[in-house]
Design a protein around this motif. Structure first.
Motif, mmCIF file in Angstrom:
data_model
loop_
_atom_site.group_PDB
_atom_site.id
_atom_site.type_symbol
_atom_site.label_atom_id
_atom_site.label_comp_id
_atom_site.label_asym_id
_atom_site.label_seq_id
_atom_site.Cartn_x
_atom_site.Cartn_y
_atom_site.Cartn_z
ATOM 1 N N MET A 66 0.637 -1.226 -0.196
ATOM 2 C CA MET A 66 0.044 -0.027 -0.009
ATOM 3 C C MET A 66 0.861 1.186 -0.055
ATOM 4 O O MET A 66 0.685 2.371 -0.780
ATOM 5 C CB MET A 66 -1.097 0.065 1.184
ATOM 6 C CG MET A 66 -1.946 1.133 1.407
ATOM 7 S SD MET A 66 -2.945 1.131 2.625
ATOM 8 C CE MET A 66 -1.997 1.311 4.027
ATOM 9 N N GLN A 67 2.044 1.136 0.731
ATOM 10 C CA GLN A 67 2.959 2.416 0.718
ATOM 11 C C GLN A 67 3.360 2.601 -0.622
ATOM 12 O O GLN A 67 3.583 3.791 -1.175
ATOM 13 C CB GLN A 67 4.001 2.270 1.779
ATOM 14 C CG GLN A 67 4.690 3.385 2.039
ATOM 15 C CD GLN A 67 5.908 3.165 3.013
ATOM 16 O OE1 GLN A 67 6.505 2.068 3.319
ATOM 17 N NE2 GLN A 67 6.223 4.158 3.973
ATOM 18 N N TYR A 74 -1.375 8.997 0.934
ATOM 19 C CA TYR A 74 -2.699 9.351 0.919
ATOM 20 C C TYR A 74 -3.424 9.693 2.310
ATOM 21 O O TYR A 74 -4.008 10.512 2.582
ATOM 22 C CB TYR A 74 -3.716 8.556 0.054
ATOM 23 C CG TYR A 74 -5.152 9.098 -0.214
ATOM 24 C CD1 TYR A 74 -5.215 10.219 -0.737
ATOM 25 C CD2 TYR A 74 -6.099 8.226 0.072
ATOM 26 C CE1 TYR A 74 -6.704 10.589 -0.829
ATOM 27 C CE2 TYR A 74 -7.402 8.511 0.221
ATOM 28 C CZ TYR A 74 -7.902 9.657 -0.280
ATOM 29 O OH TYR A 74 -8.963 10.047 -0.334
ATOM 30 N N LEU A 75 -3.351 8.734 3.172
ATOM 31 C CA LEU A 75 -3.546 8.700 4.414
ATOM 32 C C LEU A 75 -2.937 9.655 5.302
ATOM 33 O O LEU A 75 -3.778 10.166 6.176
ATOM 34 C CB LEU A 75 -3.484 7.093 5.067
ATOM 35 C CG LEU A 75 -4.263 6.204 4.492
ATOM 36 C CD1 LEU A 75 -3.623 4.699 5.310
ATOM 37 C CD2 LEU A 75 -5.683 6.222 4.842
ATOM 38 N N ALA A 227 -3.444 5.044 -5.635
ATOM 39 C CA ALA A 227 -3.188 5.349 -4.117
ATOM 40 C C ALA A 227 -4.657 4.953 -3.273
ATOM 41 O O ALA A 227 -4.727 4.221 -2.128
ATOM 42 C CB ALA A 227 -2.889 6.675 -3.843
ATOM 43 N N LYS A 228 -5.586 5.676 -3.724
ATOM 44 C CA LYS A 228 -6.852 5.340 -3.209
ATOM 45 C C LYS A 228 -7.328 3.744 -3.326
ATOM 46 O O LYS A 228 -7.848 3.470 -2.362
ATOM 47 C CB LYS A 228 -8.015 6.510 -3.962
ATOM 48 C CG LYS A 228 -7.742 7.969 -3.459
ATOM 49 C CD LYS A 228 -8.842 8.714 -4.152
ATOM 50 C CE LYS A 228 -8.673 9.992 -4.039
ATOM 51 N NZ LYS A 228 -9.578 10.888 -4.538
ATOM 52 N N ALA A 229 -7.234 3.350 -4.325
ATOM 53 C CA ALA A 229 -7.678 1.873 -4.844
ATOM 54 C C ALA A 229 -6.701 1.025 -3.545
ATOM 55 O O ALA A 229 -7.382 -0.017 -2.970
ATOM 56 C CB ALA A 229 -7.084 1.598 -5.990
ATOM 57 N N SER A 230 -5.611 1.240 -3.594
ATOM 58 C CA SER A 230 -4.758 0.590 -2.590
ATOM 59 C C SER A 230 -5.416 0.594 -1.085
ATOM 60 O O SER A 230 -5.246 -0.556 -0.282
ATOM 61 C CB SER A 230 -3.004 0.993 -2.476
ATOM 62 O OG SER A 230 -3.014 2.303 -2.090
ATOM 63 N N VAL A 231 -5.783 1.622 -0.901
ATOM 64 C CA VAL A 231 -6.239 1.959 0.711
ATOM 65 C C VAL A 231 -7.607 1.145 0.678
ATOM 66 O O VAL A 231 -7.788 0.463 1.760
ATOM 67 C CB VAL A 231 -6.533 3.435 0.910
ATOM 68 C CG1 VAL A 231 -7.335 3.561 2.020
ATOM 69 C CG2 VAL A 231 -5.092 4.013 0.994
ATOM 70 N N TRP A 232 -8.452 1.067 -0.320
ATOM 71 C CA TRP A 232 -9.685 0.521 -0.312
ATOM 72 C C TRP A 232 -9.530 -1.028 -0.307
ATOM 73 O O TRP A 232 -10.086 -1.662 0.464
ATOM 74 C CB TRP A 232 -10.505 0.871 -1.398
ATOM 75 C CG TRP A 232 -11.329 2.081 -1.170
ATOM 76 C CD1 TRP A 232 -10.956 3.166 -1.775
ATOM 77 C CD2 TRP A 232 -12.427 2.533 -0.151
ATOM 78 N NE1 TRP A 232 -11.938 4.574 -1.320
ATOM 79 C CE2 TRP A 232 -12.645 3.892 -0.391
ATOM 80 C CE3 TRP A 232 -13.171 1.525 0.667
ATOM 81 C CZ2 TRP A 232 -13.545 4.135 0.160
ATOM 82 C CZ3 TRP A 232 -14.070 2.036 1.417
ATOM 83 C CH2 TRP A 232 -14.472 3.373 1.236
ATOM 84 N N ILE A 233 -8.492 -1.566 -1.124
ATOM 85 C CA ILE A 233 -8.257 -3.063 -0.868
ATOM 86 C C ILE A 233 -7.717 -3.259 0.468
ATOM 87 O O ILE A 233 -8.217 -4.389 0.965
ATOM 88 C CB ILE A 233 -6.981 -3.562 -1.942
ATOM 89 C CG1 ILE A 233 -7.503 -3.000 -3.460
ATOM 90 C CG2 ILE A 233 -6.444 -4.815 -1.817
ATOM 91 C CD1 ILE A 233 -6.528 -3.232 -4.280
ATOM 92 N N THR A 291 10.539 -0.181 0.737
ATOM 93 C CA THR A 291 9.711 0.637 1.635
ATOM 94 C C THR A 291 10.090 0.724 3.069
ATOM 95 O O THR A 291 10.918 -0.195 3.508
ATOM 96 C CB THR A 291 8.202 0.257 1.401
ATOM 97 O OG1 THR A 291 8.023 -0.932 2.022
ATOM 98 C CG2 THR A 291 7.706 0.350 -0.016
ATOM 99 N N GLN A 292 9.866 1.937 3.548
ATOM 100 C CA GLN A 292 10.365 2.374 4.845
ATOM 101 C C GLN A 292 9.257 1.151 5.821
ATOM 102 O O GLN A 292 10.194 0.626 6.819
ATOM 103 C CB GLN A 292 10.111 3.669 5.435
ATOM 104 C CG GLN A 292 10.460 4.084 6.811
ATOM 105 C CD GLN A 292 9.228 3.851 7.726
ATOM 106 O OE1 GLN A 292 8.249 4.064 7.323
ATOM 107 N NE2 GLN A 292 9.449 3.573 8.958
#
Length: 437
Positions: A66-67, A74-75, A227-233, A291-292
């Motif tokens: 997601m990151q 986005y978050l 970005a939004k799609a990854s959050v929703w998933i 990613t961090q």
């Protein structure tokens, strides 16, 4: 004499790991296990919480994907918009943000991305940054015991379900208890330290040009494609986890003898979510490793492995003695379980590892399920020693110098808010648990 040597090894390994920091906490735990084995103590891989580590790794994999897709940015953008609504109240708003992000993500590492925003908003509102930073870090640690997908909650539910306390009941107690505790903690935090304009360290750093001006980034932010799609998933995956864990629970019993148990389901669902995010957002899988969140999460997995293995090895060796000594005490004064968990967590550096090491032993000596649930927030006492990653990050990111560690190690701005938050959460846990359990 042998017990003294083994105690020296146990605490020596923990102190060594804490001094070295980061992933070395896990390395030192492994060294401690080796030394305990050389003293004649039985060492077995059965004492390694592989289920806890597996859940952490799989959840981190999904968050990392997601990151990479821009979902975390986005978050953070949404969090910044919320915080800037009233910069003067950042001490109340900041912990709400970090608590919510940790509850949804199942890991406190999400707090890293919001700490710089909290500092900027605090400076904008002329609020001493140590106040919102301290309570925000504490809230992110407390939220682990209220997260549907955290390894600590999953383990706790697994040992309590045979005693009649279900997964949803545990969350039904922990979510309101830890959330409501934020507000008295924020009130206390707002009383700590001088106001920013009166702080000599801040004034000196300001005169030396070491304090950056507050900048607003939300107005220029544009989310990446996907970005939004990854959050929703990711959010849908959490809902699926909760739904599945509910229908296979003993209390609901819609599916008896499921072919995929809850822990395995959480791991599979999280890995599936990571795959779905990469496919839908067309992200490169190899970049997840950079990613961090992935780096921090895998480091946490090694830390849990080493420290939990060390603590469980020692406790299991002396479990009968612990039961004989502690049984009568905890029966007469059950609230002491929270105190025991508090000090254990400050050394073990992991909510899941602390629960894994001590909760089964507490239940075995007759501690009631209600007491165990109410005391559960005390496993979040990771702030006692000022060496936890999010705590150190808060100190480093506050360029005003208001968030600083004193000369005596324990005199730092996180200790009092942390104690207040745990105490209030435990009390609320008893009150809410008496109704729900």
């Amino acid at each position: 004499m042998l017990l003294v040597i083994q105690l020296i090894i146990l605490f020596g390994a923990i102190v060594l790991g804490a001094r070295m920091g980061s992933i070395a906490i896990g390395f030192a735990g492994g060294l401690g296990v080796l030394l305990l084995g050389l003293t004649g103590m039985s060492v077995t891989a059965d004492d390694i919480p592989f289920d806890v580590i597996g859940i952490i790794m799989c959840v981190i994999a999904a968050i990392s994907a997601m990151q990479l897709a821009g979902g975390m940015d986005y978050l953070v953008y949404l969090a910044e918009k919320f915080l800037r609504r009233n910069p003067k109240r950042v001490t109340v708003y900041a912990p709400i943000v970090t608590w919510l992000m940790t509850v949804l993500a199942g890991t406190g590492h999400t707090a890293f991305s919001t700490l710089p925003v909290i500092v900027e908003v605090a400076k904008e509102g002329e609020v001493r940054p140590s106040r919102p930073l301290s309570v925000a870090v504490i809230a992110s640690q407390m939220a682990i015991v209220a997260s549907p997908i955290s390894a600590a909650v999953v383990f706790m539910a697994s040992v309590l379900e045979p005693l009649g306390v279900g997964y949803l009941q545990l969350l039904g107690v922990m979510i309101p208890a830890t959330f409501l505790a934020i507000f008295p903690t924020a009130w206390v935090s707002n009383k700590l330290g001088k106001d920013l304009v009166d702080d000599e360290v801040y004034q000196r750093r300001l005169a030396d040009g070491l304090v950056a001006k507050s900048t607003t980034t939300s107005s220029s932010y544009q989310p990446k494609d996907g970005a939004k799609a990854s959050v929703w998933i990711f959010l849908v995956a959490i809902v699926i986890v909760m739904f599945y864990a509910t229908i296979i629970s003993d209390q609901i019993g819609l599916i008896e003898n499921p072919t995929v148990p809850r822990n395995e389901a959480i791991m599979a669902i999280m890995l599936s979510a990571a795959a779905a995010i990469l496919l839908i957002t067309k992200s490169r899988a190899a970049e997840v490793l950079n990613t961090q969140v992935f780096r921090s999460g895998m480091s946490a997995s090694v830390c849990v492995l080493g420290v939990a293995w060390l603590g469980t090895t020692f406790i299991n060796h002396y479990i009968e003695d612990i039961q004989n000594i502690a049984g009568d005490v905890l029966t007469a004064q059950p609230w002491l379980l929270a105190v025991v968990l508090f000090f254990a967590a400050s050394l073990l550096y992991s909510q899941a590892a602390t629960a894994k090491a001590l909760i089964p032993a507490a239940l075995a000596i007759g501690v009631s399920p209600l007491t165990a649930v109410a005391a559960f927030p005390a496993v979040s006492a990771l702030f006692v020693l000022p060496t936890y990653p999010t705590l150190l990050a808060a100190v480093e990111m506050d360029d005003t110098g208001s968030t600083r560690i004193g000369k005596y190690v324990f005199d730092h701005p996180f200790i009092l808010p942390g104690i207040v938050c745990i105490a209030v959460s435990v009390i609320l846990g008893y009150l809410i648990g008496a109704v729900l359990i």
